[in-house]
Design a protein around this motif. Structure first.
Motif, PDB file in Angstrom:
ATOM      1  N   ASP A 104      -2.704  35.760 -52.761  1.00 37.97           N
ATOM      2  CA  ASP A 104      -2.056  34.529 -52.712  1.00 37.97           C
ATOM      3  C   ASP A 104      -2.002  33.950 -54.226  1.00 37.97           C
ATOM      4  OD1 ASP A 104      -1.472  31.805 -51.360  1.00 37.97           O
ATOM      5  OD2 ASP A 104      -3.475  31.337 -52.329  1.00 37.97           O
ATOM      6  N   ARG A 127      -6.857  38.986 -50.242  1.00 36.65           N
ATOM      7  CA  ARG A 127      -5.274  38.988 -49.973  1.00 36.65           C
ATOM      8  C   ARG A 127      -4.491  38.366 -51.455  1.00 36.65           C
ATOM      9  NH1 ARG A 127      -3.182  39.327 -45.192  1.00 36.65           N
ATOM     10  NH2 ARG A 127      -1.195  38.187 -45.649  1.00 36.65           N
ATOM     11  N   THR A 179      -4.787  31.351 -54.818  1.00 37.94           N
ATOM     12  CA  THR A 179      -6.308  32.085 -54.797  1.00 37.94           C
ATOM     13  C   THR A 179      -6.311  33.048 -56.152  1.00 37.94           C
ATOM     14  OG1 THR A 179      -6.192  32.369 -52.404  1.00 37.94           O
ATOM     15  CG2 THR A 179      -7.718  33.669 -53.777  1.00 37.94           C
TER      16      THR A 179
END
Length: 373
Positions: A100, A98, A103
């Motif tokens: 993010d 994902r 991240t």
């Protein structure tokens, strides 16, 4: 899975023109259409794109020592062709899952990522996260596609150590057909153009169709699953992109707008991309999108959707004054001043992160949102 495989497995040989991939266009402005590509086309695209990216100026190029991390869905247009290039060159590859921003920044720091690509929305998220933490995340080169790269965003990215440069392509082109580059003496805006054609790519402007960009290259899709749509795509033996473009004196392509997004008002054409760039450059604006809505008197009128940035709140009056000021200097047409500016928490997106202008047009009903604007 790799360890469980048989290293001596004998793959069957097959015709290089056999279909390798098929998927659907995103349908940002129209209905999704199925496209397909052969093994030969994927190989040719990989070689041409790798040759181009490897020969970019220092700081904008890729070598086998770089660490690659994609920041777009892998299902979309062969992940822009980069997994093939990275594997061919033997580059370290980092797959984040994902998207993010925390991240992504952690992976960049921990894995030494140096080359990525994404749409402007993701770049905006990463830049904001880096600024919030006062991080210099360079060196990090990012190819930006999917929609126009605003010059203001490219400048902000450079301030946190990211060199952002535009690439151009579409689902029908496999995708990359042009890539921007700049020299130290150039302004950041040079990297916001669609850029220069890759090897084996021929670009031309069809003035009879309003300045539409047309292409020839050996890896462009042969057509859609619907024959009538394929005939229109390849009318006259060239692929019609649906984008209005200009070719600058140095040979670089500059996208003016989508044919379906350009706003025809009062006998003049207004570029939604130009208006979006103007609004995004204003303090307090994170993102902007402009669409045209039907108007009985003028044919269409521009409506702007704006996402505010963190910090002091920008008002509709301030943004309108900024646009009017540009109109008074002749930088833009007076017809380009939006009839209304609608603030929203977020812009609607397609599955690959592009602004969904079809959804915005459905939302922008004058009687519903802008009565008395």
């Amino acid at each position: 899975m790799i360890k469980a495989g048989d290293p001596g497995f004998a793959f069957d040989d097959f015709d290089e023109n056999a279909i390798a991939t098929t998927f659907h266009t995103t349908g940002t402005t129209g209905d999704p259409k199925q496209v397909f590509f052969s093994h030969r086309q994927l190989v040719l695209h990989t070689l041409a794109a790798a040759t181009t990216i490897a020969n970019q100026p220092v700081g904008q190029n890729v070598t086998r020592r770089d660490v690659y991390m994609p920041m777009t869905p892998m299902f979309h247009v062969h992940a822009w062709g980069m997994p093939f290039i990275a594997t061919m060159l033997g580059m370290k590859q980092v797959y984040p899952g994902r998207y993010d921003p925390a991240t992504l920044l952690a992976l960049k720091r921990n894995e030494g990522v140096t080359y990525s690509y994404c749409v402007p929305t993701i770049l905006r998220m990463v830049v904001d996260a880096a600024k919030a933490n006062a991080w210099d995340v360079g060196p990090w080169t990012m190819m930006i596609g999917g929609s126009a790269l605003p010059e203001a965003l490219a400048q902000e990215a450079e301030e946190v150590g990211i060199i952002a440069l535009s690439g151009y392509g579409m689902s029908e082109t496999g995708p990359v057909v042009t890539l921007a580059r700049s020299q130290p003496e150039d302004t950041v805006g040079v990297r916001c153009r669609a850029g220069f054609p890759l090897p084996l790519v021929e670009v031309a402007i069809d003035q009879a169709r309003g300045g539409e960009l047309t292409l020839r290259a050996p890896w462009l899709t042969q057509g859609y699953s619907q024959q009538h749509a394929s005939d229109a795509l390849w009318d006259g033996g060239r692929l019609h992109t649906g984008d209005i473009a200009e070719i600058d004196a140095d040979g670089a392509v500059r996208i003016v707008d989508r044919l379906k997004d350009v706003i025809k008002t009062g006998g003049e054409w207004v570029s939604s991309i130009e208006l979006e760039a103007l609004l995004t450059a204003e303090p307090g604006v994170a993102e902007a999108a402009v669409v045209g809505i039907p108007d009985a008197r003028w044919g269409e009128r521009p409506i702007a959707f704006v996402v505010r940035a963190a910090g002091p709140t920008v008002s509709e009056e301030a943004l309108r004054e900024a646009v009017v000021a540009r109109a008074l200097t002749g930088a833009i047409s007076r017809y380009a001043v939006p009839d209304a500016i609608h603030f929203c928490d977020a812009l609607p997106r397609t599955s690959v992160g592009k602004v969904d202008k079809k959804a915005l047009k459905e939302t922008a009903h004058p009687s519903a949102l802008f009565a008395g604007a």
